[in-house]
Design an enzyme around this catalytic site. Structure first.
Site, PDB file in Angstrom:
ATOM      1  CE1 TYR A  72      -4.243   1.740   0.724  1.00  0.00           C
ATOM      2  CE2 TYR A  72      -2.654   3.365   1.502  1.00  0.00           C
ATOM      3  CZ  TYR A  72      -3.943   3.042   1.091  1.00  0.00           C
ATOM      4  OH  TYR A  72      -4.908   4.011   1.035  1.00  0.00           O
ATOM      5  CG  PHE A 124      -7.696  14.886 -25.212  1.00  0.00           C
ATOM      6  CD1 PHE A 124      -7.817  14.338 -26.486  1.00  0.00           C
ATOM      7  CD2 PHE A 124      -8.127  14.127 -24.129  1.00  0.00           C
ATOM      8  CE1 PHE A 124      -8.342  13.074 -26.668  1.00  0.00           C
ATOM      9  CE2 PHE A 124      -8.647  12.852 -24.310  1.00  0.00           C
ATOM     10  CZ  PHE A 124      -8.755  12.325 -25.575  1.00  0.00           C
ATOM     11  CG  ASP A 125     -12.303  14.283 -25.722  1.00  0.00           C
ATOM     12  OD1 ASP A 125     -11.158  13.967 -25.348  1.00  0.00           O
ATOM     13  OD2 ASP A 125     -13.140  13.445 -26.110  1.00  0.00           O
ATOM     14  CG  ASP A 215      -2.686  16.464 -22.387  1.00  0.00           C
ATOM     15  OD1 ASP A 215      -2.194  15.341 -22.174  1.00  0.00           O
ATOM     16  OD2 ASP A 215      -3.869  16.642 -22.703  1.00  0.00           O
ATOM     17  CB  ALA A 217      -1.204  11.641 -24.030  1.00  0.00           C
ATOM     18  CE  LYS A 258      -4.624   8.204 -24.972  1.00  0.00           C
ATOM     19  NZ  LYS A 258      -4.766   9.505 -24.408  1.00  0.00           N
ATOM     20  CG  HIS A 450     -17.647  12.029 -27.621  1.00  0.00           C
ATOM     21  ND1 HIS A 450     -17.503  13.051 -26.714  1.00  0.00           N
ATOM     22  CD2 HIS A 450     -16.574  11.227 -27.454  1.00  0.00           C
ATOM     23  CE1 HIS A 450     -16.368  12.872 -26.046  1.00  0.00           C
ATOM     24  NE2 HIS A 450     -15.799  11.767 -26.473  1.00  0.00           N
TER      25      HIS A 450
END
Ligand SMILES: *Cc1c(COP(=O)(O)O)cnc(C)c1O
Length: 458
Positions: A72, A124-125, A215, A217, A258, A450
């Site tokens: 943990y 990004f969305d 970001d 990714a 990714k 979407h």
């Protein structure tokens, strides 16, 4: 003769995928309310919905999983991951999260307040979703060339520096908690950002004392493009380029699904201790204790190896060249696609492909559905459905581009699969004049519609 690229791996295990008939697919897509997200995967032959978490892990990653430490607190797998991330990114503080949007949730909980502005290249969305959910605004400062699908600009993810500077100049500093640079820029088509642009954005951010976050990714793919396209980087390794890019920023959020080469995971990495402390509170609340943050020990172990493999040139070459192979085939067939090709996906230009379908009838969605019906291929709409409604007026937002994205999973499909996709698209393209009408939405969620929207055929 110049040697062609070849995958730096061979196949050790295979997974069966099933073909189906036209009649079956017509029935299935109707039952799925014409939303490709509603299809079960056994009804899909080639799944190019996303490259997120859909790649194949290596034998080394599977081996590392067996050594995962599930403690943990203070898991060895976490410490190893932390060391790898520090080595690759240069950022000091690390918080694991269960995926990329969770990293956004934690970071933005600490930084973004109602009424704030968050400028960057195209967000990004999920990034935009997390910003708008906090009643803040994402300001898109991408260069205009990004929206011309045949403009061969080598770095279409770049920020327009004047647009960015204007936002920073015209607004009080307290109103802009951070600038986000998405590398590669997913929403503008997996397009890279140049090192020069990263440097310039960084300088502007420093001038106005606003932190710059990546970001990240697809940071490794971005580094590959810099190596190939930007003067002065030919002789640098991917790892050197990635580290230099990160050195111009203050932190990053990462979707490990990714360029982490794993099926699930994410993290935040940053330099500011105060921000780290604030994030820690939210990480514990939303994700888990700071040494696992929603990830299994074994998954952190696989991620350490994955980050290392994803930042190797030979892997990136085979990945990005496979995507380009599909792109070139489509160009040969006359199918309108976004160029230059993105790192992780080919984007079909639905405005040029089916201008006969009115925009209000979601032409890119209509094309994505046709691709499924004809070939059992699952792509995804990146157009009006994804752009969602304006949060204030609730009107449909019509983006400049209506695209169908074919995102290629890493190390997963063969060149024959690429050929198959190309021929299916060619056949649809040859009969495109027959397409006259699209779809209406009969049910949708208030945000990120979407994923669950239901459609009916007009
Ligand atoms: C996928 C992605 C995210 C979100 O990550 P998840 O792991 O899907 O939650 C954020 N930004 C970019 C650029 C992405 O591609």
């Amino acid at each position: 003769m110049k040697l062609p690229y070849a995958e730096p791996y061979k196949i050790k295990m295979v997974e069966t995928i099933k073909r189906s008939t036209l009649v079956q697919r017509k029935k299935w897509i109707k039952e799925a309310h014409f939303n490709l997200f509603n299809l079960s995967s056994d009804k899909v032959f080639i799944d190019v919905l996303t490259d997120s978490g859909t790649g194949a892990m290596s034998d080394k990653q599977w081996g590392a999983m067996m050594e995962g430490d599930e403690s943990y607190a203070g898991s060895r797998s976490f410490l190893k991951l932390k060391e790898t991330i520090q080595k690759i990114t240069g950022f000091e503080y690390i918080l694991p999260t269960h995926q990329g949007r969770a990293a956004e949730n934690v970071l933005f909980s600490a930084l973004v307040k109602e009424g704030n502005l968050v400028p960057g290249n195209s967000h990004f969305d999920t990034t935009k979703g997390h910003i708008e959910f906090r009643k803040a605004t994402a300001v898109d400062c991408t260069i205009d060339e990004a929206f011309e699908t045949t403009n061969l600009h080598p770095f279409k993810g770049n920020v327009n520096l004047e647009k960015l500077e204007k936002v920073l100049k015209d607004n009080p500093k307290e109103n802009i908690p951070l600038v986000i640079l998405t590398i590669t820029c997913n929403s503008s088509g997996g397009q890279p950002v140049s090192m020069q642009n990263i440097k310039d954005v960084s300088q502007i951010c420093k001038k106005y004392e606003i932190p710059l976050f990546f970001d990240a990714a697809r940071f490794a793919e971005n580094a590959y493009f810099i190596k190939l396209r930007e003067a002065g980087y030919q002789d640098k390794t991917i790892k050197e380029i990635a580290k230099e890019a990160f050195s111009y920023g203050d932190g990053m959020t990462m979707s490990s699904k990714k360029d982490g080469l794993v099926n699930m995971g994410g993290f935040i990495a940053l330099n500011n201790e105060e921000t780290f402390k604030q994030c820690t509170v939210f990480n514990i609340m939303y994700e888990g204790f700071i040494t696992y943050g929603g990830m299994n020990g074994r998954d952190m172990a696989a991620l350490s190896v994955g980050l290392d493999e994803a930042t190797e040139f030979n892997f990136l070459e085979s990945r990005i060249e496979q995507v380009a192979y599909l792109g070139k085939k489509l160009v040969e067939f006359g199918v309108p696609v976004q160029q230059p090709f993105g790192g992780h996906a080919i984007f079909i230009d639905a405005n040029k492909f089916v201008p006969t379908i009115p925009r209000e009838e979601y032409r890119a969605q209509a094309l994505a559905i046709e691709l499924y019906i004809i070939g059992g291929i699952r792509g995804v709409e990146i157009g009006t459905v994804l752009a969602d409604r304006d949060p204030f007026t609730r009107k449909n937002r019509y983006p400049d581009l209506e695209l169908v994205r074919l995102a290629i999973p890493r190390r997963t499909y063969s060149q024959n699969h690429m050929d198959y996709i190309a021929v299916v698209l060619k056949n649809i393209y040859d009969s495109r004049a027959e397409a006259k009408s699209g779809y209406i939405i009969v049910d949708e969620a208030p945000i990120m519609r979407h994923f669950t929207a239901k459609f009916e055929k007009i």
